[in-house]
Motif scaffolding. Sequence first.
Motif, PDB file in Angstrom:
ATOM      1  N   ARG A 114      29.124   6.000 -29.342  1.00  0.00           N
ATOM      2  CA  ARG A 114      30.105   7.083 -29.223  1.00  0.00           C
ATOM      3  C   ARG A 114      30.208   7.623 -27.801  1.00  0.00           C
ATOM      4  O   ARG A 114      31.192   8.290 -27.463  1.00  0.00           O
ATOM      5  CB  ARG A 114      29.735   8.220 -30.174  1.00  0.00           C
ATOM      6  CG  ARG A 114      29.805   7.840 -31.655  1.00  0.00           C
ATOM      7  CD  ARG A 114      29.225   8.918 -32.526  1.00  0.00           C
ATOM      8  NE  ARG A 114      27.792   9.100 -32.258  1.00  0.00           N
ATOM      9  CZ  ARG A 114      27.032   9.980 -32.901  1.00  0.00           C
ATOM     10  NH1 ARG A 114      27.565  10.751 -33.832  1.00  0.00           N
ATOM     11  NH2 ARG A 114      25.755  10.077 -32.599  1.00  0.00           N
ATOM     12  N   ARG A 115      29.220   7.343 -26.951  1.00  0.00           N
ATOM     13  CA  ARG A 115      29.227   7.879 -25.587  1.00  0.00           C
ATOM     14  C   ARG A 115      29.668   6.846 -24.547  1.00  0.00           C
ATOM     15  O   ARG A 115      29.688   7.153 -23.360  1.00  0.00           O
ATOM     16  CB  ARG A 115      27.837   8.406 -25.231  1.00  0.00           C
ATOM     17  CG  ARG A 115      27.436   9.636 -26.027  1.00  0.00           C
ATOM     18  CD  ARG A 115      26.205  10.286 -25.418  1.00  0.00           C
ATOM     19  NE  ARG A 115      25.005   9.507 -25.684  1.00  0.00           N
ATOM     20  CZ  ARG A 115      24.101   9.820 -26.604  1.00  0.00           C
ATOM     21  NH1 ARG A 115      24.283  10.888 -27.363  1.00  0.00           N
ATOM     22  NH2 ARG A 115      23.026   9.065 -26.781  1.00  0.00           N
ATOM     23  N   ARG A 116      30.007   5.632 -24.991  1.00  0.00           N
ATOM     24  CA  ARG A 116      30.341   4.576 -24.036  1.00  0.00           C
ATOM     25  C   ARG A 116      31.811   4.628 -23.628  1.00  0.00           C
ATOM     26  O   ARG A 116      32.537   3.638 -23.709  1.00  0.00           O
ATOM     27  CB  ARG A 116      30.017   3.218 -24.632  1.00  0.00           C
ATOM     28  CG  ARG A 116      28.554   3.001 -24.942  1.00  0.00           C
ATOM     29  CD  ARG A 116      28.352   1.734 -25.739  1.00  0.00           C
ATOM     30  NE  ARG A 116      26.993   1.613 -26.266  1.00  0.00           N
ATOM     31  CZ  ARG A 116      26.645   0.832 -27.263  1.00  0.00           C
ATOM     32  NH1 ARG A 116      27.582   0.082 -27.871  1.00  0.00           N
ATOM     33  NH2 ARG A 116      25.399   0.785 -27.687  1.00  0.00           N
ATOM     34  N   GLY A 117      32.260   5.765 -23.207  1.00  0.00           N
ATOM     35  CA  GLY A 117      33.655   5.918 -22.808  1.00  0.00           C
ATOM     36  C   GLY A 117      33.789   6.050 -21.306  1.00  0.00           C
ATOM     37  O   GLY A 117      32.843   5.863 -20.533  1.00  0.00           O
ATOM     38  N   TRP A 118      35.001   6.430 -20.875  1.00  0.00           N
ATOM     39  CA  TRP A 118      35.291   6.556 -19.452  1.00  0.00           C
ATOM     40  C   TRP A 118      34.380   7.549 -18.734  1.00  0.00           C
ATOM     41  O   TRP A 118      33.945   7.255 -17.606  1.00  0.00           O
ATOM     42  CB  TRP A 118      36.757   6.958 -19.266  1.00  0.00           C
ATOM     43  CG  TRP A 118      37.686   5.795 -19.291  1.00  0.00           C
ATOM     44  CD1 TRP A 118      38.569   5.473 -20.274  1.00  0.00           C
ATOM     45  CD2 TRP A 118      37.814   4.785 -18.294  1.00  0.00           C
ATOM     46  NE1 TRP A 118      39.238   4.315 -19.958  1.00  0.00           N
ATOM     47  CE2 TRP A 118      38.804   3.881 -18.730  1.00  0.00           C
ATOM     48  CE3 TRP A 118      37.195   4.553 -17.062  1.00  0.00           C
ATOM     49  CZ2 TRP A 118      39.183   2.772 -17.994  1.00  0.00           C
ATOM     50  CZ3 TRP A 118      37.578   3.440 -16.321  1.00  0.00           C
ATOM     51  CH2 TRP A 118      38.549   2.569 -16.783  1.00  0.00           C
ATOM     52  N   PRO A 119      34.076   8.736 -19.291  1.00  0.00           N
ATOM     53  CA  PRO A 119      33.220   9.671 -18.548  1.00  0.00           C
ATOM     54  C   PRO A 119      31.869   9.077 -18.171  1.00  0.00           C
ATOM     55  O   PRO A 119      31.425   9.226 -17.021  1.00  0.00           O
ATOM     56  CB  PRO A 119      33.078  10.851 -19.528  1.00  0.00           C
ATOM     57  CG  PRO A 119      34.304  10.799 -20.371  1.00  0.00           C
ATOM     58  CD  PRO A 119      34.589   9.345 -20.544  1.00  0.00           C
ATOM     59  N   LEU A 120      31.203   8.403 -19.112  1.00  0.00           N
ATOM     60  CA  LEU A 120      29.885   7.844 -18.815  1.00  0.00           C
ATOM     61  C   LEU A 120      30.006   6.668 -17.848  1.00  0.00           C
ATOM     62  O   LEU A 120      29.185   6.520 -16.928  1.00  0.00           O
ATOM     63  CB  LEU A 120      29.203   7.410 -20.103  1.00  0.00           C
ATOM     64  CG  LEU A 120      27.779   6.850 -19.966  1.00  0.00           C
ATOM     65  CD1 LEU A 120      26.875   7.844 -19.249  1.00  0.00           C
ATOM     66  CD2 LEU A 120      27.203   6.489 -21.328  1.00  0.00           C
TER      67      LEU A 120
END
Length: 394
Positions: free
Chosen positions: A61-67
Amino acid sequence: MGLEAALWRAVAVYRFAALAYAAVLIVRNSGDYAHPAGGWAVLAVMVAWTFAATYLFADPRRRGWPLLAADLLVAAGCMMATVWVETAANLAGGRALLTASWVASVVLSWAVAGGKRYGLSAALALGMANILVHVAAGTLHRLQGPGSSTFNGIVLLGLAGLAGGHVVKLALQAEARLARAVELEAATRERERLARRIHDSTLQVLAMVHRRGGEIGGEAAELGRLAGEQEAALRALIGTGAGSVPPPRRPGEAAEPPEADLRPLLDAHASPLVTVSTPATPVRLPRHAAEEVGAAVAAALGNVRAHCPAGTRTWVLVEDDGAGEITVSVRDDGPGMPEGRLAEAAAAGRLGVAQSIRGRIRDLGGTVSVVTAPGQGTEIEMTVPAGRPGPRDG
């Protein structure tokens, strides 16, 4: 553990291995730095971010653009810090940046997250940061093309992004195919289990009703005939697997070709009074066309049951000439029809042949011919194009 989780774990292992290598270089070279404390500070940031990134990327769930952006910015910042920590002479002499090969973990993360385009984008950004380090240190003359260690490092980052992203794509596609094969195998086993259960119960009951109805005669004979037809249809359905439901399409997965095999649709009509003959190889039509042809055949068989004496036999024949046309004929040995009967039926509003058969086939771009004579039965021949159908003029 799925394949994607294994890939992220491999990236995490690389992060720690590359961090260990960068730490060895910093410890060995710290005495020659312009600001040794800065080297230790950069190492502390790299250690902290390695642990943080490993933890954060572990959750899908955290593997998006921000990370991903944060990962890139931290790596680029540590690279740029080399300008302040190192001396221009050491950089001109070919000494590696503080991050060494640790930055490649960012390229791998982007490649796993989005494929080769993401990987190449991250490699390009870090390559630009590498060039800026040498611009700021006044050592840009070191970038002399092939043979330069800095140039080679930038090329290797690009290759890592390209190859890593491509391999990840192939691996995920292989995993999807394997999952689909497992689903199909499970569906096949379930169908076989249900077929055994049906054979041990429903089919045996229908066979008994068919046999006993014929022995008793009268109204029971008609009931037995219907039971025999349903038994044959159910056996055909179980044998072809036409009733199985394909597994749902996964997001991003290519859609199945919108085609269907005509044979199972027609085999379902087989019964003691209806003989269905089809080719040994699939007879493929666009799915809508196959369903419409099946409905037209069902309408023709319905006419035989409605207008012919009990016991009338019917033959359904499918021919694929391989030249772009498929012909389906429905022939019975009933009393036939007198000349003008179809026109009278259409004028009276009974449109079974006119719409249910002729209309369907005409809309598919095909043709229908009816050959009949009193006492000689009736044959309805339907011809449709094997490719994508389109209405014909007239």
